[in-house]
Write an enzyme that holds these catalytic residues in place. Structure first.
Site, PDB file in Angstrom:
ATOM      1  N   ASP A 177       0.688  -1.101  -0.119  1.00 31.69           N
ATOM      2  CA  ASP A 177       0.068  -0.079   0.068  1.00 31.69           C
ATOM      3  C   ASP A 177       0.941   1.299  -0.024  1.00 31.69           C
ATOM      4  OD1 ASP A 177      -2.341   2.045   0.471  1.00 31.69           O
ATOM      5  OD2 ASP A 177      -3.459   0.222   1.058  1.00 31.69           O
ATOM      6  N   HIS A 248      -2.785   3.294  -4.619  1.00 31.30           N
ATOM      7  CA  HIS A 248      -2.336   2.815  -3.374  1.00 31.30           C
ATOM      8  C   HIS A 248      -0.800   2.180  -3.697  1.00 31.30           C
ATOM      9  CE1 HIS A 248      -5.811   2.943  -0.710  1.00 31.30           C
ATOM     10  NE2 HIS A 248      -6.337   2.823  -1.760  1.00 31.30           N
ATOM     11  N   GLU A 310      -9.857   2.825  -5.162  1.00 32.53           N
ATOM     12  CA  GLU A 310      -9.679   4.230  -4.750  1.00 32.53           C
ATOM     13  C   GLU A 310      -8.360   4.682  -5.589  1.00 32.53           C
ATOM     14  OE1 GLU A 310     -10.730   4.173  -0.164  1.00 32.53           O
ATOM     15  OE2 GLU A 310      -8.809   3.433  -0.493  1.00 32.53           O
TER      16      GLU A 310
HETATM   17  C1  ACM Z   1     -11.102  -0.521   0.179  1.00 28.99           C
HETATM   18  O1  ACM Z   1     -11.683  -0.222   1.568  1.00 28.99           O
HETATM   19  N1  ACM Z   1     -10.468   0.514  -0.307  1.00 28.99           N
HETATM   20  C2  ACM Z   1     -11.032  -1.580  -0.230  1.00 28.99           C
END
Ligand code: ACM
Length: 511
Positions: A177, A248, A310
């Site tokens: 991440d 991420h 995201e």
């Molecule tokens: C997430 O909670 N961004 C998968």
């Protein structure tokens, strides 16, 4: 409460008879050759009795018998357990069923069965019972996030034990991440030399904007993860790695800035969504193809998670090289994350593997072979199923166990939200009112423990249990469960959790 064994998850059918079978110094485990690994696992668990229980392949009339019987009319994970005063017979069409049956057998013993110390003083009796059991869903998972706060490998072993105890069969490891890259990749050592370390972390809630000033990091070697994979497999748990992209990825970009759209990236020190994303160049796709080659070698299971959640398109909209690339590909910036994922799904497929993605990537262009985890809502899962994808239901309101579990003034800081034990017990991942076509595409469900506010194993345990017990019930058992019945069983089950050294919130349950 009845005298019937208080099992979690509830078996498909159970009939209890009078009498019991006592495990003592005369007990042997008898197994067919294809059940020998399971017999060793059971013998290992039964060391807690303080009795020496040998394994034999010669037929015995008493003791505990484990048999793989392919004629048994049950699914691959089903089993039949018959306990009489003469002994226990566990049969299953495949070893996975035996593994789950062994967990039921342990729950029939006194709670001290979960202790790490031998207890020769306890009377180790199994009540006479006939149990036929198989899961409702094939996917019964739990996500851990060592990318945010590194979790020691030893904790992952304990966690696998806890999953097996609940017949949960998938440990989804969110290995990368913005704040950390946690798996050794031999070809690209800077991913961990640089990407596994951040200068500091938020102190308290992100919105307070205070930092601890403490360097944080760590990563798992491939050798460590291979050992964990083997340990988990013996217990019926498959490890599902996640390499989250094309968003991420700040930790990876700190290590290899040429993969991104901007220079001077450092491993993120804040939580929240970061604007840094991968560029769309062929060399970047190749880089992750090479990463996946090593991932596939470490993790032999069928599934690999590619993220896709995201992903802000801002850098692709403003960076001239990115906009030129989008133009030549003929895709809009807000679909570029799907394009990136689509480059990698076939690479997994060539190796007989299946990609999983979060639901933002489930647009009509997504490769139909990808499985979708619907975190934003149940409706997103229904929509993905209508597009033809298989779906794992992970709606945040029901399955995000990093959200508060009680609404009280003394809770340790968490992200926000509220997912109570009752919310989980009453969650049906595929309710009967949905179309048959949609329901048929639901593989199962999974509980998420995102790591931002879970800096220690103790905090993970506290947020996981007992909500994960409820998730196991919903994932394994038929859809009959009601909250009062579950709560009654949990009163006994919490003694098992405590004996196992799992830091559970059961005793403090508010409702
Ligand atoms: C997430 O909670 N961004 C998968």
């Amino acid at each position: 409460m009845s005298d019937a064994p208080q099992l979690i998850p509830t078996p498909e059918s159970m009939h209890v008879d009078a009498g019991s079978f006592r495990i003592d110094d005369h007990t042997v485990i008898h197994c067919t050759p294809d059940a020998s690994e399971c017999a060793e696992l059971l013998a290992d668990y039964l060391q807690v009795t303080g009795h020496r229980i040998p394994i034999t392949s010669s037929a015995t009339t008493s003791g505990i018998s484990l048999r793989v019987d392919t004629d048994e009319d049950l699914g691959a994970e089903g089993y039949r357990l018959d306990v009489t005063t003469a002994g226990a017979v566990l049969t299953a069409p495949a070893a996975d069923g035996l593994r789950h049956g062994i967990q039921t057998l342990r729950q029939l013993l006194p709670p001290d069965a979960y202790s790490s110390e031998p207890h020769p003083d306890v009377v180790w009796s199994l009540p006479c019972a006939h149990i036929v059991d198989e899961p409702r869903f094939a996917w019964r998972g739990s996500l851990l996030d060592p990318a945010r706060w590194f979790l020691p490998i030893g904790y992952l072993y304990r966690y696998v034990d806890a999953l097996a105890m609940h017949k949960l069969n998938r440990l989804h490891l969110h290995l990368t991440d913005d704040q950390g890259w946690r798996i050794e990749i031999e070809r690209y050592p800077r991913l961990t030399d640089v990407g596994a370390w951040r200068k500091e972390s938020p102190l308290g809630h992100q919105r307070d904007n205070v930092h601890d000033g403490v360097r944080h990091g760590g990563y798992y070697t491939q050798a460590e993860l291979r050992d964990l994979v083997r340990y988990a497999a013996v217990r019926g748990v498959e490890i599902v790695p996640e390499i989250d992209l094309p968003g991420h990825v700040t930790a990876a970009l700190a290590a290899y800035p040429e993969l991104g759209n901007t220079p001077d990236v450092e491993v993120a020190r804040n939580w929240s969504i970061h604007s840094t994303v991968l560029n769309l160049e062929p060399a970047t796709v190749d880089f992750f193809r090479n990463v996946l080659t090593e991932i596939l070698d470490v993790f032999p299971g069928r599934y690999v998670h590619l993220g896709g959640d995201e992903v802000p398109p801002g850098e692709w909209e403003t960076n001239p090289a990115a906009t030129a690339r989008l133009q030549s590909l003929g895709i809009p910036a807000d679909q570029a994350h799907v394009w990136f994922i689509n480059q990698l799904v076939p690479i997994l497929a060539e190796h007989g593997r299946t990609a999983i993605v979060w639901d933002e990537a489930a647009t009509p262009d997504l490769d139909p072979r990808a499985v979708v985890m619907s975190w934003t809502s149940a409706e997103a899962g229904i929509a993905a199923a209508r597009l033809g994808h298989r779906v794992i239901m992970t709606p945040m309101q029901r399955t995000y166990f990093d959200w508060y579990q009680v609404d009280g003034p003394h809770e340790p800081v968490a992200l926000g939200g509220l997912t109570t034990l009752r919310d989980v017990v009453e969650f049906d991942p595929a309710p009967p009112q949905w179309d048959a076509e949609v329901r048929a595409r639901i593989l199962g469900t999974q509980g998420q423990l995102w790591g931002e506010y879970l800096p220690t194993p103790a905090r993970v345990d506290d947020m996981a249990f007992p909500r994960l017990c409820a998730l196991a019930e919903r994932a394994w058992s038929s859809d009959r469960t009601d909250y009062d019945d579950f709560s009654d069983r949990l009163a006994t089950h919490e003694q098992r959790l405590i004996a196992a050294g799992i830091g559970t919130r059961c005793l403090l349950r508010p409702d």
